[in-house]
Enzyme design. Structure first.
Site, PDB file in Angstrom:
ATOM      1  CG  MET A   1      -1.888  -1.200   1.236  1.00  0.00           C
ATOM      2  SD  MET A   1      -2.853  -1.380  -0.289  1.00  0.00           S
ATOM      3  CE  MET A   1      -4.070  -0.092  -0.022  1.00  0.00           C
TER       4      MET A   1
ATOM      5  CB  ILE B   1       7.126   1.975  -6.553  1.00  0.00           C
ATOM      6  CG1 ILE B   1       6.560   0.648  -6.026  1.00  0.00           C
ATOM      7  CG2 ILE B   1       8.595   1.830  -6.960  1.00  0.00           C
ATOM      8  CD1 ILE B   1       7.312   0.012  -4.879  1.00  0.00           C
TER       9      ILE B   1
ATOM     10  CG  HIS C   1      -5.665  -1.901  -9.239  1.00  0.00           C
ATOM     11  ND1 HIS C   1      -5.429  -1.188  -8.070  1.00  0.00           N
ATOM     12  CD2 HIS C   1      -6.845  -1.452  -9.727  1.00  0.00           C
ATOM     13  CE1 HIS C   1      -6.429  -0.343  -7.874  1.00  0.00           C
ATOM     14  NE2 HIS C   1      -7.292  -0.483  -8.871  1.00  0.00           N
TER      15      HIS C   1
HETATM   16  C1  GRF Z   1      -5.500  -7.396  -3.732  1.00  0.00           C
HETATM   17  O1  GRF Z   1      -6.853  -7.195  -4.032  1.00  0.00           O
HETATM   18  C2  GRF Z   1      -4.629  -6.672  -4.724  1.00  0.00           C
HETATM   19  O2  GRF Z   1      -5.184  -6.593  -5.993  1.00  0.00           O
HETATM   20  C3  GRF Z   1      -4.543  -5.293  -4.123  1.00  0.00           C
HETATM   21  O3  GRF Z   1      -4.461  -5.514  -2.731  1.00  0.00           O
HETATM   22  C4  GRF Z   1      -5.124  -6.727  -2.417  1.00  0.00           C
HETATM   23  C5  GRF Z   1      -4.177  -7.580  -1.621  1.00  0.00           C
HETATM   24  O4  GRF Z   1      -4.802  -8.734  -1.108  1.00  0.00           O
HETATM   25  N1  GRF Z   1      -3.427  -4.571  -4.670  1.00  0.00           N
HETATM   26  P1  GRF Z   1      -3.938  -9.838  -0.368  1.00  0.00           P
HETATM   27  O5  GRF Z   1      -3.194  -9.145   0.782  1.00  0.00           O
HETATM   28  O6  GRF Z   1      -2.983 -10.427  -1.350  1.00  0.00           O
HETATM   29  O7  GRF Z   1      -4.913 -10.835   0.151  1.00  0.00           O
END
Ligand code: GRF
EC number: 2.1.2.2
Length: 190
Positions: free
Chosen positions: A93, A96, A112
């Site tokens: 989150m 970069i 995503h």
């Molecule tokens: C996923 O939905 C991904 O697409 C987004 O963040 C979420 C991460 O889920 N970038 P997890 O931690 O892998 O379960």
């Protein structure tokens, strides 16, 4: 047998995508090795998953650094120690920055939960439901300096279920795990 691609998975949350990638590496579907899991959240569940899988965890708290460059320089030090070739973002989150982008040009991948360019940024599934769309999906893309804007590698559609975030998220996650694995297999075979 060619050598395995050395990857770092970056994650901040539950790590279900990390788990799917780790399993694919372990069972040989993906010819890669996760040499380190990088997180900005030492308390995230993904840390437990990595430890259970015997994978090195590198936790860096951005607030411990005076600048983004200093934060990324510390991460880069760890990546270099273990010869990482590709950065695989899986629910990381943070945006970069230039430091990592220039060290890994066109070698950073993200997943995503929408059909980009629709619904970039946070809470993509909530945004899609708010807009009333019937079809959303998953995108795997290369990372550039923007927020979810890099070149698209793969996409798959997922139907919104009953206008419900949780049900739709579950369907999206299942597709993510499959699509990320398939895309990385293809990418590393080039
Ligand atoms: C996923 O939905 C991904 O697409 C987004 O963040 C979420 C991460 O889920 N970038 P997890 O931690 O892998 O379960």
């Amino acid at each position: 047998m060619t050598r395995k691609v050395k990857i770092a998975v970056f994650a901040s949350g539950s790590g279900s995508n990390f788990g799917a990638i780790e399993e694919a590496c372990r069972n040989g579907a993906l010819h890669a090795e996760i040499v380190v899991m990088v997180t900005n959240k030492p308390d995230a569940y993904v840390v437990e998953r990595a430890k259970k899988a015997g994978i090195q965890v590198a936790a860096f708290c951005p607030k411990d650094f005076s600048t983004k460059d200093a934060y990324e320089e510390a991460i880069l030090g760890t990546l270099r120690e273990v010869d990482v070739e590709w950065l695989i973002l899986a629910g990381y989150m943070r945006l970069i920055g230039q430091h990592l982008l220039s060290a890994y040009p066109s070698r950073i991948v993200n997943i995503h939960p929408s059909l980009l360019p629709s619904f970039p940024g946070k809470d993509a599934i909530g945004q899609a439901i708010e807009q009333g769309v019937k079809i959303t999906g998953v995108t795997v893309h290369l990372v550039d300096e923007g927020m979810d804007t890099g070149p698209i590698l793969a996409q798959r559609a997922v139907a919104v279920i009953d206008g419900d975030v949780d049900k739709t998220a579950e369907a999206i996650h299942a597709v993510e795990h499959e699509l990320y694995k398939e895309t990385l297999i293809e990418l590393f075979s080039r």
